[in-house]
Write an enzyme that holds these catalytic residues in place. Sequence first.
Site, PDB file in Angstrom:
ATOM      1  CG  ASP A  20      -2.064   0.955   1.097  1.00  0.00           C
ATOM      2  OD1 ASP A  20      -2.395   1.354  -0.042  1.00  0.00           O
ATOM      3  OD2 ASP A  20      -2.635   1.343   2.130  1.00  0.00           O
ATOM      4  CG  HIS A  37      -0.364   1.823  -9.126  1.00  0.00           C
ATOM      5  ND1 HIS A  37      -0.485   1.490  -7.793  1.00  0.00           N
ATOM      6  CD2 HIS A  37      -1.536   2.429  -9.463  1.00  0.00           C
ATOM      7  CE1 HIS A  37      -1.670   1.870  -7.355  1.00  0.00           C
ATOM      8  NE2 HIS A  37      -2.323   2.450  -8.336  1.00  0.00           N
ATOM      9  CG  LEU A 131       8.791 -17.911  -2.847  1.00  0.00           C
ATOM     10  CD1 LEU A 131       8.667 -17.797  -1.328  1.00  0.00           C
ATOM     11  CD2 LEU A 131       9.346 -16.610  -3.420  1.00  0.00           C
TER      12      LEU A 131
HETATM   13  C1  FPP Z   1      -2.130   0.202  -3.159  1.00  0.00           C
HETATM   14  O1  FPP Z   1      -1.697   1.501  -3.360  1.00  0.00           O
HETATM   15  C2  FPP Z   1      -1.614  -0.660  -4.189  1.00  0.00           C
HETATM   16  C3  FPP Z   1      -2.360  -1.268  -5.135  1.00  0.00           C
HETATM   17  C4  FPP Z   1      -3.815  -1.100  -5.245  1.00  0.00           C
HETATM   18  C5  FPP Z   1      -1.772  -2.118  -6.133  1.00  0.00           C
HETATM   19  C6  FPP Z   1      -0.442  -2.724  -5.818  1.00  0.00           C
HETATM   20  C7  FPP Z   1       0.205  -2.918  -7.092  1.00  0.00           C
HETATM   21  C8  FPP Z   1       1.519  -2.834  -7.348  1.00  0.00           C
HETATM   22  C9  FPP Z   1       2.557  -2.724  -6.333  1.00  0.00           C
HETATM   23  C10 FPP Z   1       1.973  -2.872  -8.755  1.00  0.00           C
HETATM   24  C11 FPP Z   1       1.482  -4.093  -9.491  1.00  0.00           C
HETATM   25  C12 FPP Z   1       2.593  -4.917  -9.823  1.00  0.00           C
HETATM   26  C13 FPP Z   1       2.573  -6.222 -10.040  1.00  0.00           C
HETATM   27  C14 FPP Z   1       3.819  -6.844 -10.461  1.00  0.00           C
HETATM   28  C15 FPP Z   1       1.401  -7.055  -9.861  1.00  0.00           C
HETATM   29  P1  FPP Z   1      -2.774   2.669  -3.353  1.00  0.00           P
HETATM   30  O2  FPP Z   1      -3.001   3.096  -4.738  1.00  0.00           O
HETATM   31  O3  FPP Z   1      -4.006   2.248  -2.613  1.00  0.00           O
HETATM   32  O4  FPP Z   1      -1.980   3.763  -2.549  1.00  0.00           O
HETATM   33  P2  FPP Z   1      -2.614   4.876  -1.599  1.00  0.00           P
HETATM   34  O5  FPP Z   1      -3.149   4.152  -0.391  1.00  0.00           O
HETATM   35  O6  FPP Z   1      -1.450   5.738  -1.290  1.00  0.00           O
HETATM   36  O7  FPP Z   1      -3.689   5.583  -2.386  1.00  0.00           O
END
Ligand code: FPP
Length: 257
Positions: A20, A37, A131
């Site tokens: 997150d 992202h 893994l």
């Molecule tokens: C939360 O950040 C994150 C996500 C919803 C997606 C996580 C995805 C990645 C790390 C990239 C995808 C990569 C692969 C390889 C699958 P948020 O947008 O909710 O952040 P915020 O809480 O700051 O708004």
Amino acid sequence: MNCSTTEASHSLKHVAIIMDGNGRWAKMRSHQRVWGHVRGSGVVANIVEKADDLGIDALTMYAFSTENWCRPQSEVKVLFALLHKFLIKESLRLLKNNIRFKVMGDISNLPIQTKNLIAQLEVETEKHSGLKLTFAFGYGGRNEIVQATNNFIKNNPGKELTEDALQEYLLIPDLGDVDLLIRTGGDQRVSNFLLWQIAYAEFYFTQTKWPDFTVNEFEEIINKVSTRERRFGDVSTSINLENNIEKAKLNKGLMRG
Ligand code: FPP
């Protein structure tokens, strides 16, 4: 590096991560959310490699929740594209390192090319003994439990559902219980992730936003949590997971007579 035979110095078999803070990370730098992202996706491969090196048995990463479908189409598309890019870029490394790769969740809305890549990699790695890497994508914990319950009922009409039976009907039963749940980004909540599997998990919340999360912090967390006393409802000071589960099963048997 393939560490499937490495003797782990910790008792954490299954580690789950809520990645997150991407959006806030980007906003703080006056970028669009999706930039977070993009940078965050670069961290994923490093953490996978470190988990492998540390001798962790299973690593489950929350890449897209059922609730994330409510995000703007443009952001959802970027997340799809990043998953696709990861699969292209990392598949050789996953194969070489004996990693078993799976995706858990509803991926029916993903582009067909991405679904094909996932299916191919799942088949190619299904016999791997290293893994167990799982991406939770289009995943929701409540949905998994409801689905497991319904499938049990369908296959066992008239029978009573037990904890062991439900476990067998989860999306990927052999991942087992989560030992450690890490959430980056500073919030302290579970967000519908692995609700059944986290019953006895240790939680670790870090302020670090996912794009800034490093292998060093990951290792530090593993080391810190390994020293925590896990009693599983018992009173002993043992932190040995298997011992405690065996003991609990034995006691349960004695109670039943
Ligand atoms: C939360 O950040 C994150 C996500 C919803 C997606 C996580 C995805 C990645 C790390 C990239 C995808 C990569 C692969 C390889 C699958 P948020 O947008 O909710 O952040 P915020 O809480 O700051 O708004």
